[in-house]
Design a protein around this motif. Structure first.
Motif, PDB file in Angstrom:
ATOM      1  N   ILE A   1       0.845  -1.207   0.000  1.00 37.68           N
ATOM      2  CA  ILE A   1       0.000   0.000   0.000  1.00 37.68           C
ATOM      3  C   ILE A   1       0.878   1.254   0.000  1.00 37.68           C
ATOM      4  CG2 ILE A   1      -1.920   1.189   1.149  1.00 37.68           C
ATOM      5  CD1 ILE A   1      -2.747  -1.559   0.223  1.00 37.68           C
TER       6      ILE A   1
ATOM      7  N   ALA B   1       3.902   1.572  -1.233  1.00 39.71           N
ATOM      8  CA  ALA B   1       4.492   1.760  -2.566  1.00 39.71           C
ATOM      9  C   ALA B   1       3.469   2.401  -3.500  1.00 39.71           C
ATOM     10  CB  ALA B   1       4.952   0.417  -3.136  1.00 39.71           C
ATOM     11  N   GLY B   2       2.208   2.036  -3.332  1.00 36.81           N
ATOM     12  CA  GLY B   2       1.145   2.674  -4.119  1.00 36.81           C
ATOM     13  C   GLY B   2       1.016   4.149  -3.783  1.00 36.81           C
ATOM     14  N   ASN B   3       1.114   4.486  -2.498  1.00 36.17           N
ATOM     15  CA  ASN B   3       1.102   5.904  -2.082  1.00 36.17           C
ATOM     16  C   ASN B   3       2.187   6.673  -2.814  1.00 36.17           C
ATOM     17  OD1 ASN B   3       0.394   5.625   1.531  1.00 36.17           O
ATOM     18  ND2 ASN B   3      -0.866   5.152  -0.228  1.00 36.17           N
TER      19      ASN B   3
END
Lengths: 388, 388
Positions: free
Chosen positions: A294, A296-298
């Motif tokens: 999550i 890394a998605g941010n």
């Protein structure tokens, strides 16, 4: 959109060559992109002639105002090939041969495969330049076309290596004329970029949406805006996307393999979590792997440019209840204007089965308090606000 | 939103029990959801008391208008636990013990794990009912809260098996009071549904966004609305989502495994396409597999309910160029109103570095021609239209 005499042009354009000023622009393929190009050029008074292998499609494009039907003696100065990637090279070659004075461009969303096939043909490519306008829709066909489809969007211009300067200039001007921003890239850099920002997101949207095909209606009833956003582009045309993905497989496969490898790490972590009775007994590292996915998605999403030319601006949002009658929204906005507040963005949404809409007014940071006070004083009901 | 005397209530509510009418609603955990519940209840004049392990967070929630700070003698009739899933069972147990006359609900986005842990505790669960309001935001904290967050959204009510009828009624009424639609589901059906419509879409958005974390800025410059939509929820909080995904791993893993298996089929097909020199030489079936992926996505996304209560309505859209000055949008909408046309949806977008905005006016099918004529007659420039 640029207009004659626009400062963006003035200093750059050399004496117009006869080939660049005489004759119409010929659009070959009057789907969403071809028809939108026609509409945008017609808005500038450019003579546009339309051709499509389907006469019905060409007539439809004419009827929405994208130009006139092509004839044998049009003598175009510029040909825009707006066909699926797999047929684009053949069409480009045919147009180069049929119109020996014209510059020819295509708008296929993959460039390496198209260019490689053109080079293999042995044709003279001085009059050819590749294009890719970064604009589209999950809808297709001439009736989905819009004159503003390219407004403010990047338009990638890809020289062939042999492309002449006049040809490059003609295609850059085409991009400017339809309101887009020309961006020079080579074919490989373009294809890698679109794999990342367009093709893999399309695949992810389709894979998530595919899971819904046989879902319980009660489950679908719980869907919210998140699901709608993630899956919107899953409505895209399978034929077109098969052609795009197959033509750009070289660039798409490595990105997809990296995504799959992240997915495997996450799946392993979740399998550990599933057999654990509670959070304390989850194996060390498993929860960390979930959080890392999550996070890394941010990090990635924070780099996606917003609407305002690459800088994501944060606005304050004031949400107002608006009676669902003609004139009420106008009255609201008149009073926003009277308060001297400029709206940056506005979204109107109807609450299902309620006689009011919700208008979300985005304003520059610092104007929220003023706006709330002004609207409350005038009797509007605020449904909430957020921001700074 | 429902109000006292609302027809949706009238026939159903028995004589109010003392416990259901006396005392405030206590909100434990004043993040996005807890604070939004407070704001929505305050809008009805309900007495709301706020508690959060972080006093700063509780004070912030009070300051945005969500209620008053909790004291030792509040005697709440209803406690709403709005905590992350992993701490929810302990907080629910503590609240059941501390307030022996109160109904206790939680709003955790997973229900089976929470209920299982409550059952293992041996506590009396007649006063407990699970909840899950299907509303949220990629933003978090009390300042992102909105009184209208639940308006028109489903609010899943999950009985514990021991839940008493008064407790179930109190939680259904809470849902109605904040403007949501109560939906009764058992814990397992709820968890399977959210895995599909919320948790797996979140993972997909995060995985796609993660690929952008180290991308070339030139590539990111080509990003469009498709990428922004697919990755919007990738901005969600890692801590919260780790807790959610770990707690619902049982339901998430099978959906994710099915997605991964579709992804593997697609990857194989694209690897074949990558080594092929042209479309004709791609092995039989490979292109079919790509098309099948996109087509399956089409089938799935067509089942996602739209904004209007489950039926996806198609509107005609007329796009108008609006000078970016206070008052211009109001003038446009006043003239739309004067034409007798009701707007269904409205979106305003600024074209980057241009002194105009694009207003997309959605109207019911059949009203497009009228609207276009009326606006053109009044001197507005149309940038395009689409639909019927």
């Amino acid at each position: 959109m640029s207009v004659p005499g626009h400062p963006g042009h003035g200093g750059r354009v050399p004496e117009p060559s006869p080939a660049a000023t005489r004759g119409p622009v010929r659009v070959v393929g009057t789907g969403l992109l071809g028809t939108s190009i026609g509409l945008a050029l017609r808005a500038h008074g450019v003579d546009v002639v339309l051709h499509d292998p389907s006469r019905t499609t060409a007539v439809l494009a004419r009827d929405v105002g994208a130009g006139r039907l092509a004839t044998d003696d049009d003598a175009p100065r510029l040909v825009v090939v707006a066909a699926p990637p797999d047929v684009t090279p053949d069409v480009v070659l045919a147009e180069l041969a049929a119109h020996p004075d014209a510059v020819v461009t295509d708008v296929a969303s993959v460039k390496t495969a198209v260019l490689a096939e053109l080079e293999r043909s042995g044709a003279d490519l001085t009059r050819y330049v590749g294009s890719h306008p970064m604009a589209g829709s999950e809808r297709s066909g001439p009736t989905a076309a819009r004159a503003d489809l390219f407004a403010g969007r990047p338009w990638v211009v890809v020289g062939s290596g042999e492309s002449g300067p006049q040809a490059l200039l003609a295609v850059r001007d085409l991009a400017s004329d339809v309101g887009a921003t020309p961006v020079m890239l080579d074919a490989r850099a373009h294809d890698d970029a679109v794999a990342l920002v367009s093709h893999v997101p399309q695949i992810a949207a389709s894979l998530v949406a595919a899971r819904l095909a046989h879902a319980d209606p009660a489950a679908l009833g719980l869907a919210g805006q998140g699901l709608r956003d993630v899956t919107r582009i899953a409505a895209s045309d399978p034929g077109l996307w098969t052609s795009i993905l197959a033509a750009n497989a070289d660039a798409v496969v490595p990105v997809l393999e990296a995504l799959r490898s992240d997915l495997d790490v996450l799946l392993d972590a979740l399998r550990h979590a599933a057999v654990a009775r509670d959070a304390e007994s989850v194996v060390a590292g498993a929860l960390g792997a979930v959080a890392a996915t999550i996070a890394a998605g941010n990090a990635g999403v924070s780099r996606v440019p917003g609407k305002h030319g690459g800088v994501r601006r944060d606005y304050d949002v004031v949400t107002v209840l608006v009676p669902d009658r003609p004139g009420e929204l106008a009255r609201l906005l008149a009073e926003v204007g009277a308060a001297g507040v400029n709206l940056e963005e506005l979204q109107l949404e109807h609450a299902p089965s309620q006689p009011v809409g919700l208008a979300s007014l985005s304003v520059l940071r610092g104007l929220r308090d003023t706006l709330e006070r002004e609207l409350t004083d005038r009797g509007w009901r605020l449904a909430g606000s957020s921001g700074g």
